[in-house]
Scaffold this active site. Structure first.
Site, PDB file in Angstrom:
ATOM      1  N   TYR A  45     -14.896  82.977  64.095  1.00  0.00           N
ATOM      2  CA  TYR A  45     -15.462  82.403  63.418  1.00  0.00           C
ATOM      3  C   TYR A  45     -14.668  80.681  63.731  1.00  0.00           C
ATOM      4  O   TYR A  45     -15.054  79.688  63.616  1.00  0.00           O
ATOM      5  CB  TYR A  45     -15.647  81.712  61.426  1.00  0.00           C
ATOM      6  CG  TYR A  45     -15.449  83.563  61.069  1.00  0.00           C
ATOM      7  CD1 TYR A  45     -17.378  83.557  61.312  1.00  0.00           C
ATOM      8  CD2 TYR A  45     -15.773  83.219  59.555  1.00  0.00           C
ATOM      9  CE1 TYR A  45     -17.524  84.972  61.219  1.00  0.00           C
ATOM     10  CE2 TYR A  45     -16.333  83.881  59.001  1.00  0.00           C
ATOM     11  CZ  TYR A  45     -17.389  84.934  59.553  1.00  0.00           C
ATOM     12  OH  TYR A  45     -18.187  85.883  59.225  1.00  0.00           O
ATOM     13  N   LEU A 183     -27.023  83.202  49.742  1.00  0.00           N
ATOM     14  CA  LEU A 183     -27.961  82.157  49.575  1.00  0.00           C
ATOM     15  C   LEU A 183     -28.888  81.628  50.079  1.00  0.00           C
ATOM     16  O   LEU A 183     -29.516  81.832  50.384  1.00  0.00           O
ATOM     17  CB  LEU A 183     -26.555  81.297  49.042  1.00  0.00           C
ATOM     18  CG  LEU A 183     -25.714  81.440  47.801  1.00  0.00           C
ATOM     19  CD1 LEU A 183     -24.916  80.222  48.154  1.00  0.00           C
ATOM     20  CD2 LEU A 183     -26.326  81.190  47.298  1.00  0.00           C
ATOM     21  N   ILE A 220     -19.654  85.679  48.515  1.00  0.00           N
ATOM     22  CA  ILE A 220     -18.328  84.665  49.627  1.00  0.00           C
ATOM     23  C   ILE A 220     -19.151  83.630  49.399  1.00  0.00           C
ATOM     24  O   ILE A 220     -19.796  83.347  51.014  1.00  0.00           O
ATOM     25  CB  ILE A 220     -17.696  85.141  50.738  1.00  0.00           C
ATOM     26  CG1 ILE A 220     -18.681  86.687  51.314  1.00  0.00           C
ATOM     27  CG2 ILE A 220     -16.593  86.651  49.859  1.00  0.00           C
ATOM     28  CD1 ILE A 220     -18.218  87.329  52.509  1.00  0.00           C
ATOM     29  N   SER A 223     -20.431  76.938  51.523  1.00  0.00           N
ATOM     30  CA  SER A 223     -21.508  75.319  51.374  1.00  0.00           C
ATOM     31  C   SER A 223     -20.309  74.276  52.092  1.00  0.00           C
ATOM     32  O   SER A 223     -18.270  75.011  51.791  1.00  0.00           O
ATOM     33  CB  SER A 223     -21.048  75.230  50.451  1.00  0.00           C
ATOM     34  OG  SER A 223     -21.943  73.796  50.570  1.00  0.00           O
ATOM     35  N   ARG A 228     -21.791  71.374  45.988  1.00  0.00           N
ATOM     36  CA  ARG A 228     -22.111  72.856  45.576  1.00  0.00           C
ATOM     37  C   ARG A 228     -20.884  73.722  45.918  1.00  0.00           C
ATOM     38  O   ARG A 228     -21.070  75.095  44.787  1.00  0.00           O
ATOM     39  CB  ARG A 228     -22.981  73.302  47.080  1.00  0.00           C
ATOM     40  CG  ARG A 228     -24.662  72.356  46.907  1.00  0.00           C
ATOM     41  CD  ARG A 228     -25.082  72.616  48.684  1.00  0.00           C
ATOM     42  NE  ARG A 228     -26.448  72.392  48.621  1.00  0.00           N
ATOM     43  CZ  ARG A 228     -27.322  72.964  49.779  1.00  0.00           C
ATOM     44  NH1 ARG A 228     -26.340  72.948  50.548  1.00  0.00           N
ATOM     45  NH2 ARG A 228     -28.434  72.209  49.452  1.00  0.00           N
ATOM     46  N   ASN A 232     -20.998  76.768  42.775  1.00  0.00           N
ATOM     47  CA  ASN A 232     -21.107  77.692  43.074  1.00  0.00           C
ATOM     48  C   ASN A 232     -19.730  78.649  42.769  1.00  0.00           C
ATOM     49  O   ASN A 232     -19.799  80.751  42.870  1.00  0.00           O
ATOM     50  CB  ASN A 232     -20.648  78.164  44.693  1.00  0.00           C
ATOM     51  CG  ASN A 232     -23.068  77.967  45.695  1.00  0.00           C
ATOM     52  OD1 ASN A 232     -23.542  77.569  45.114  1.00  0.00           O
ATOM     53  ND2 ASN A 232     -22.472  77.811  46.774  1.00  0.00           N
TER      54      ASN A 232
HETATM   55  N1  LIG Z   1     -19.625  89.966  57.765  1.00  0.00           N
HETATM   56  C1  LIG Z   1     -20.701  89.803  58.444  1.00  0.00           C
HETATM   57  O1  LIG Z   1     -21.014  90.033  59.810  1.00  0.00           O
HETATM   58  C2  LIG Z   1     -21.165  87.925  57.917  1.00  0.00           C
HETATM   59  C3  LIG Z   1     -22.143  87.302  58.123  1.00  0.00           C
HETATM   60  C4  LIG Z   1     -22.668  86.356  57.996  1.00  0.00           C
HETATM   61  C5  LIG Z   1     -21.694  86.024  56.849  1.00  0.00           C
HETATM   62  N2  LIG Z   1     -20.563  86.552  56.869  1.00  0.00           N
HETATM   63  C6  LIG Z   1     -19.346  85.573  55.774  1.00  0.00           C
HETATM   64  O2  LIG Z   1     -20.351  85.730  54.445  1.00  0.00           O
HETATM   65  C7  LIG Z   1     -20.309  84.081  54.221  1.00  0.00           C
HETATM   66  C8  LIG Z   1     -21.734  83.522  53.135  1.00  0.00           C
HETATM   67  O3  LIG Z   1     -22.358  83.944  53.900  1.00  0.00           O
HETATM   68  P1  LIG Z   1     -23.619  83.158  55.153  1.00  0.00           P
HETATM   69  O4  LIG Z   1     -22.251  81.831  55.174  1.00  0.00           O
HETATM   70  O5  LIG Z   1     -24.435  83.323  55.724  1.00  0.00           O
HETATM   71  O6  LIG Z   1     -24.614  82.274  54.005  1.00  0.00           O
HETATM   72  P2  LIG Z   1     -24.754  81.795  52.490  1.00  0.00           P
HETATM   73  O7  LIG Z   1     -22.634  81.385  51.937  1.00  0.00           O
HETATM   74  O8  LIG Z   1     -25.778  82.855  51.721  1.00  0.00           O
HETATM   75  O9  LIG Z   1     -25.682  80.750  52.559  1.00  0.00           O
HETATM   76  C9  LIG Z   1     -25.036  79.195  53.765  1.00  0.00           C
HETATM   77  C10 LIG Z   1     -26.088  78.108  53.585  1.00  0.00           C
HETATM   78  O10 LIG Z   1     -26.495  78.254  52.038  1.00  0.00           O
HETATM   79  C11 LIG Z   1     -26.296  76.923  51.921  1.00  0.00           C
HETATM   80  N3  LIG Z   1     -25.712  76.405  50.861  1.00  0.00           N
HETATM   81  C12 LIG Z   1     -24.013  76.376  49.927  1.00  0.00           C
HETATM   82  N4  LIG Z   1     -24.458  76.253  48.360  1.00  0.00           N
HETATM   83  C13 LIG Z   1     -26.215  75.974  48.384  1.00  0.00           C
HETATM   84  C14 LIG Z   1     -26.453  75.775  47.069  1.00  0.00           C
HETATM   85  N5  LIG Z   1     -26.072  75.474  45.293  1.00  0.00           N
HETATM   86  N6  LIG Z   1     -27.403  75.578  46.789  1.00  0.00           N
HETATM   87  C15 LIG Z   1     -28.335  75.127  48.319  1.00  0.00           C
HETATM   88  N7  LIG Z   1     -28.139  75.625  49.665  1.00  0.00           N
HETATM   89  C16 LIG Z   1     -26.604  75.920  49.549  1.00  0.00           C
HETATM   90  C17 LIG Z   1     -25.110  76.539  52.683  1.00  0.00           C
HETATM   91  O11 LIG Z   1     -25.594  74.523  53.319  1.00  0.00           O
HETATM   92  P3  LIG Z   1     -24.114  73.702  52.952  1.00  0.00           P
HETATM   93  O12 LIG Z   1     -23.048  74.031  53.778  1.00  0.00           O
HETATM   94  O13 LIG Z   1     -24.959  72.372  53.450  1.00  0.00           O
HETATM   95  O14 LIG Z   1     -23.625  73.369  51.898  1.00  0.00           O
HETATM   96  C18 LIG Z   1     -25.194  77.206  54.068  1.00  0.00           C
HETATM   97  O15 LIG Z   1     -26.284  76.574  54.624  1.00  0.00           O
HETATM   98  C19 LIG Z   1     -20.303  82.946  55.149  1.00  0.00           C
HETATM   99  O16 LIG Z   1     -19.355  82.628  55.401  1.00  0.00           O
HETATM  100  C20 LIG Z   1     -19.258  84.241  55.993  1.00  0.00           C
HETATM  101  O17 LIG Z   1     -17.716  84.640  55.537  1.00  0.00           O
HETATM  102  C21 LIG Z   1     -20.071  87.394  57.166  1.00  0.00           C
END
Ligand SMILES: NC(=O)c1ccc[n+]([C@@H]2O[C@H](COP(=O)([O-])OP(=O)(O)OC[C@H]3O[C@@H](n4cnc5c(N)ncnc54)[C@H](OP(=O)(O)O)[C@@H]3O)[C@@H](O)[C@H]2O)c1
Length: 254
Positions: A45, A183, A220, A223, A228, A232
């Site tokens: 990251y 999400l 995890i 945002s 948010r 969350n």
């Molecule tokens: N191990 C792996 O391979 C792997 C892969 C992917 C992710 N991860 C980890 O998991 C974490 C979470 O996954 P992710 O970032 O892919 O996806 P996520 O947390 O499911 O979703 C993030 C997205 O949702 C939006 N969002 C956040 N809160 C919201 C709400 N209350 N209402 C509507 N939309 C909302 C965010 O936009 P805004 O920022 O504009 O609010 C962003 O676009 C990552 O940040 C990372 O640390 C690990």
């Protein structure tokens, strides 16, 4: 969530993928302010230093925060260097959890990297070690070959991916499931979710996150927006009924 080496992983953490260029520091500080005490990052990251900065600026004691980072399989063979870089960037002398970010393509390489992680864990630089994006067969291979099961498997998870057998398989092995992209990969306008959200006076995103907690799955959410970030994290003031949990489970079949 208790981990094998005595660590306790808070069930709600803060995801940081794609937060960079000042955004990571600001978002992590906002997360600390509303009470998150668990941060998820990765070498990939490229934001560990910003997270370290947020941690320093927060004034929190190291013992109050659970820090996870991940190593890329391509960094096998230089595990100590990568660990030193992660620790330095994060401004800490130990990690709570270090994960293999995804399985190396060859089984032999997977075993080798896992043994390298176990070696640095034994030296006390890492409290618990785990994996990400592994299937249960790949986990069993690591456990059989090394005698040590991963503490955690961080996987792509959410209502549309719900599979009782996957959760049971991890529970049987004593491995904590941590969900990512919960999400992002959910239609937050789904009428089933909006109905449950209205009944509890919360957002559909809170329903999705709370659903994970009902299954004892760590979340995890990421945002960049303070509103948010706060919502969350606000998951303990309501609970889903068994019927509501079952209806969210059923999103996997639709
Ligand atoms: N191990 C792996 O391979 C792997 C892969 C992917 C992710 N991860 C980890 O998991 C974490 C979470 O996954 P992710 O970032 O892919 O996806 P996520 O947390 O499911 O979703 C993030 C997205 O949702 C939006 N969002 C956040 N809160 C919201 C709400 N209350 N209402 C509507 N939309 C909302 C965010 O936009 P805004 O920022 O504009 O609010 C962003 O676009 C990552 O940040 C990372 O640390 C690990």
């Amino acid at each position: 969530m208790g981990l094998p080496n005595g660590g306790r992983m808070p069930l709600v953490g803060f995801g940081t993928w794609k937060l960079r260029h000042g955004q990571a520091r600001a978002a992590v500080l906002a997360a600390f302010e509303v009470g998150y005490r668990h941060v998820d990052t990765a070498t990939m990251y490229a934001n560990e230093a910003e997270i370290g900065q947020a941690f320093a600026d927060s004034g929190l004691d190291r013992s109050e925060v659970f820090v996870t980072t991940k190593i890329r399989p391509s960094d096998a063979g230089r595990v100590r260097d990568i660990l030193r870089q992660s620790l330095q960037a994060l401004g800490t002398d130990y990690l709570d959890l270090w994960l293999v970010h995804w399985p190396p393509p060859r089984r032999g390489d997977s075993r080798k990297l896992w043994n390298e992680l176990l070696a640095v864990q034994a030296e006390q630089f890492v409290r618990d070690v785990g994996v990400s994006n592994y299937g249960l067969a790949e986990i069993d291979d690591l456990t059989r070959s090394s005698g040590h099961a991963p503490a955690v498997n961080q996987i792509d998870w959410g209502p549309t991916l719900y599979d009782e057998q996957v959760l049971a398989g991890h529970a049987d092995r004593g491995i904590a499931v941590e969900a990512y992209s919960s999400l992002k990969n959910t239609n937050l306008d789904d009428p089933g979710l909006t109905k449950i959200a209205a009944a509890h006076g919360v957002t559909p995103a809170q329903v999705v996150l709370r659903w994970h907690l009902e299954h004892e799955v760590t979340v995890i959410p990421k945002s960049a927006h303070p509103g948010r970030i706060a919502k969350n994290f606000d998951l303990l003031g309501f609970a889903l009924t068994p019927a509501e949990v079952a209806s969210v489970d059923a999103m996997a079949d639709r």
